[in-house]
Design a protein around this motif. Sequence first.
Motif, PDB file in Angstrom:
ATOM      1  N   ALA A  65     -94.682  18.971-111.521  1.00  0.00           N
ATOM      2  CA  ALA A  65     -93.960  20.182-111.898  1.00  0.00           C
ATOM      3  C   ALA A  65     -94.944  21.320-112.139  1.00  0.00           C
ATOM      4  CB  ALA A  65     -93.144  19.926-113.163  1.00  0.00           C
ATOM      5  N   PRO A  66     -94.525  22.546-111.863  1.00  0.00           N
ATOM      6  CA  PRO A  66     -95.396  23.676-112.158  1.00  0.00           C
ATOM      7  C   PRO A  66     -95.625  23.796-113.662  1.00  0.00           C
ATOM      8  CG  PRO A  66     -93.409  24.399-110.994  1.00  0.00           C
ATOM      9  CD  PRO A  66     -93.281  22.941-111.250  1.00  0.00           C
ATOM     10  N   SER A  67     -96.776  24.312-114.042  1.00  0.00           N
ATOM     11  CA  SER A  67     -97.099  24.486-115.452  1.00  0.00           C
ATOM     12  C   SER A  67     -96.298  25.637-116.034  1.00  0.00           C
ATOM     13  CB  SER A  67     -98.595  24.762-115.609  1.00  0.00           C
ATOM     14  OG  SER A  67     -98.893  25.057-116.934  1.00  0.00           O
ATOM     15  N   ARG A  68     -95.751  25.432-117.226  1.00  0.00           N
ATOM     16  CA  ARG A  68     -95.019  26.516-117.897  1.00  0.00           C
ATOM     17  C   ARG A  68     -95.983  27.547-118.482  1.00  0.00           C
ATOM     18  NH1 ARG A  68     -89.649  26.015-119.444  1.00  0.00           N
ATOM     19  NH2 ARG A  68     -88.673  24.144-118.645  1.00  0.00           N
ATOM     20  N   ASP A  69     -97.188  27.091-118.801  1.00  0.00           N
ATOM     21  CA  ASP A  69     -98.205  27.957-119.379  1.00  0.00           C
ATOM     22  C   ASP A  69     -98.982  28.621-118.244  1.00  0.00           C
ATOM     23  OD1 ASP A  69    -100.109  29.239-120.854  1.00  0.00           O
ATOM     24  OD2 ASP A  69    -101.025  27.419-121.671  1.00  0.00           O
ATOM     25  N   LYS A  70     -98.668  29.877-117.955  1.00  0.00           N
ATOM     26  CA  LYS A  70     -99.279  30.569-116.815  1.00  0.00           C
ATOM     27  C   LYS A  70    -100.761  30.848-117.032  1.00  0.00           C
ATOM     28  CE  LYS A  70     -95.640  30.615-114.383  1.00  0.00           C
ATOM     29  NZ  LYS A  70     -95.499  29.670-113.320  1.00  0.00           N
ATOM     30  N   SER A  71    -101.240  30.839-118.290  1.00  0.00           N
ATOM     31  CA  SER A  71    -102.660  31.059-118.534  1.00  0.00           C
ATOM     32  C   SER A  71    -103.473  29.838-118.097  1.00  0.00           C
ATOM     33  CB  SER A  71    -102.915  31.356-120.012  1.00  0.00           C
ATOM     34  OG  SER A  71    -102.570  30.239-120.799  1.00  0.00           O
ATOM     35  N   ARG A  72    -102.806  28.681-118.033  1.00  0.00           N
ATOM     36  CA  ARG A  72    -103.449  27.433-117.598  1.00  0.00           C
ATOM     37  C   ARG A  72    -103.051  27.095-116.171  1.00  0.00           C
ATOM     38  NH1 ARG A  72    -101.566  22.654-120.661  1.00  0.00           N
ATOM     39  NH2 ARG A  72    -101.801  21.914-118.566  1.00  0.00           N
ATOM     40  N   ASP A  73    -102.856  28.070-115.353  1.00  0.00           N
ATOM     41  CA  ASP A  73    -102.348  27.850-114.000  1.00  0.00           C
ATOM     42  C   ASP A  73    -103.341  27.021-113.188  1.00  0.00           C
ATOM     43  OD1 ASP A  73    -100.505  28.043-111.996  1.00  0.00           O
ATOM     44  OD2 ASP A  73    -101.312  29.911-111.218  1.00  0.00           O
ATOM     45  N   GLN A  74    -103.068  25.721-113.100  1.00  0.00           N
ATOM     46  CA  GLN A  74    -103.923  24.828-112.335  1.00  0.00           C
ATOM     47  C   GLN A  74    -103.234  24.477-111.021  1.00  0.00           C
ATOM     48  OE1 GLN A  74    -104.624  21.444-114.800  1.00  0.00           O
ATOM     49  NE2 GLN A  74    -106.244  22.450-115.948  1.00  0.00           N
ATOM     50  N   ALA A  75    -104.038  24.276-110.011  1.00  0.00           N
ATOM     51  CA  ALA A  75    -103.487  23.903-108.716  1.00  0.00           C
ATOM     52  C   ALA A  75    -102.951  22.477-108.767  1.00  0.00           C
ATOM     53  CB  ALA A  75    -104.565  24.016-107.650  1.00  0.00           C
ATOM     54  N   ARG A  76    -101.798  22.277-108.178  1.00  0.00           N
ATOM     55  CA  ARG A  76    -101.219  20.946-108.093  1.00  0.00           C
ATOM     56  C   ARG A  76    -101.618  20.314-106.764  1.00  0.00           C
ATOM     57  NH1 ARG A  76     -95.228  21.816-108.348  1.00  0.00           N
ATOM     58  NH2 ARG A  76     -95.737  23.808-107.444  1.00  0.00           N
ATOM     59  N   PRO A  77    -101.676  18.989-106.710  1.00  0.00           N
ATOM     60  CA  PRO A  77    -102.007  18.344-105.430  1.00  0.00           C
ATOM     61  C   PRO A  77    -100.981  18.686-104.364  1.00  0.00           C
ATOM     62  CG  PRO A  77    -102.099  16.776-107.233  1.00  0.00           C
ATOM     63  CD  PRO A  77    -101.519  18.032-107.789  1.00  0.00           C
ATOM     64  N   LEU A  78    -101.433  18.698-103.144  1.00  0.00           N
ATOM     65  CA  LEU A  78    -100.606  19.064-101.999  1.00  0.00           C
ATOM     66  C   LEU A  78    -100.623  17.903-101.006  1.00  0.00           C
ATOM     67  CD1 LEU A  78     -99.177  21.530-100.552  1.00  0.00           C
ATOM     68  CD2 LEU A  78    -101.396  21.982 -99.534  1.00  0.00           C
ATOM     69  N   ILE A  79     -99.459  17.508-100.526  1.00  0.00           N
ATOM     70  CA  ILE A  79     -99.365  16.479 -99.487  1.00  0.00           C
ATOM     71  C   ILE A  79     -98.917  17.166 -98.209  1.00  0.00           C
ATOM     72  CG2 ILE A  79     -98.125  14.448 -98.681  1.00  0.00           C
ATOM     73  CD1 ILE A  79     -98.150  13.372-101.434  1.00  0.00           C
ATOM     74  N   VAL A  80     -99.666  16.912 -97.139  1.00  0.00           N
ATOM     75  CA  VAL A  80     -99.382  17.535 -95.855  1.00  0.00           C
ATOM     76  C   VAL A  80     -99.210  16.449 -94.804  1.00  0.00           C
ATOM     77  CG1 VAL A  80    -100.241  19.113 -94.082  1.00  0.00           C
ATOM     78  CG2 VAL A  80    -100.755  19.562 -96.477  1.00  0.00           C
ATOM     79  N   CYS A  81     -98.188  16.595 -93.977  1.00  0.00           N
ATOM     80  CA  CYS A  81     -97.952  15.683 -92.863  1.00  0.00           C
ATOM     81  C   CYS A  81     -98.217  16.454 -91.566  1.00  0.00           C
ATOM     82  CB  CYS A  81     -96.516  15.175 -92.890  1.00  0.00           C
ATOM     83  SG  CYS A  81     -96.165  14.014 -91.574  1.00  0.00           S
TER      84      CYS A  81
END
Length: 118
Positions: free
Chosen positions: A25-41
Amino acid sequence: MKFICVDLNIDTSSIYMQRAYRLGAPSRDKSRDQARPLIVCFRDYEDVENILSSAHKLKGKPELGINRDYPNEIVEARSRIWPKFKEMKAANPPRTVHVGYPAKLIVQKKVVLDEFLD
């Protein structure tokens, strides 16, 4: 595609992505905006192999990484092999020990340990 083009230095004009999605899920805290893993096919297997073979170009960039997305059974089996892999790697010449698919320990082109015998 920018990541592939810029960080891996691969021409993306002929690469076709079938789908891509982020994990978690996206982070609710925008100051801690960390990239989430991405799955690509990708459509073509050659594109996957080309990208994976260029992953060494990410050395020194701890925020970036590339891995295959294996099922949990394979991930668990490979983690059981890992201690033996490190032991064999220390005891053998360079580039003679690797983990094969799905979870095989291969030393000097011979299968030493196989978690999936079928």
